[in-house]
Design a protein around this motif. Structure first.
Motif, PDB file in Angstrom:
ATOM      1  N   SER A  82      29.928  90.505  72.674  1.00 21.02           N
ATOM      2  CA  SER A  82      31.116  91.265  73.076  1.00 21.02           C
ATOM      3  C   SER A  82      31.899  91.683  71.838  1.00 21.02           C
ATOM      4  O   SER A  82      32.086  90.908  70.904  1.00 21.02           O
ATOM      5  N   LYS A 102      29.922  93.175  76.482  1.00 17.08           N
ATOM      6  CA  LYS A 102      31.220  93.705  76.921  1.00 17.08           C
ATOM      7  C   LYS A 102      32.018  94.215  75.718  1.00 17.08           C
ATOM      8  O   LYS A 102      32.245  93.498  74.751  1.00 17.08           O
ATOM      9  N   THR A 120      25.222  92.034  80.666  1.00 15.04           N
ATOM     10  CA  THR A 120      26.518  92.693  80.815  1.00 15.04           C
ATOM     11  C   THR A 120      26.633  93.729  79.705  1.00 15.04           C
ATOM     12  O   THR A 120      26.571  93.391  78.521  1.00 15.04           O
ATOM     13  N   GLN A 124      31.177  96.576  81.259  1.00 14.97           N
ATOM     14  CA  GLN A 124      31.267  95.365  82.069  1.00 14.97           C
ATOM     15  C   GLN A 124      30.375  95.357  83.297  1.00 14.97           C
ATOM     16  O   GLN A 124      30.403  94.412  84.079  1.00 14.97           O
TER      17      GLN A 124
END
Length: 131
Positions: A82, A102, A120, A124
């Motif tokens: 992320s 993400k 993911t 999202q």
């Protein structure tokens, strides 16, 4: 009481700052062996590095700079990516099963043949490709 509160605040700040930086030993391990399972590489600068077939399963790569990195065939199962910067990264045939991307920047990333099972993606949503 005020002195204790100040000490606790300082300790918490030091712990929080330390937790967000990558572990230099983990980075050296990756460079030496092309493998670093469950490593802390959070925020590491890996721009343009050749990590073909690297084993980065369950690694913490949040906020890492992987711009232009060559990750063909890499094992990124369960990796935390992320906020990572993956512009122009080459992820062909990489296994990103269960990875979290993400908020990652992935402009012009090449992902032909990548496994995205329960992955993911930056917006999202979860992809189930290659399960």
């Amino acid at each position: 009481m005020k002195r204790t509160l100040t000490a606790l605040t300082l300790a918490a700040s030091m712990f929080a700052n330390g937790a967000s930086a990558f572990n230099p030993d983990d980075l050296q391990k990756l460079k030496d062996t092309n493998s670093c399972v469950q490593c802390n590489l959070q925020g590491a600068n890996l721009q343009g590095v050749n990590l073909q077939d690297a084993n980065l399963q369950d690694a913490d790569l949040r906020g890492a700079n992987l711009r232009g990195a060559f990750l063909r065939g890499a094992n990124l199962r369960g990796a935390r990516l992320s906020g990572a910067y993956l512009e122009d990264a080459y992820l062909e045939d990489a296994d990103l099963s269960g990875a979290n991307l993400k908020g990652a920047v992935m402009w012009y990333a090449t992902m032909n043949g990548a496994i995205l099972c329960n992955t993911t993606v930056p917006d999202q949503s979860v992809i189930y490709s290659g399960c």
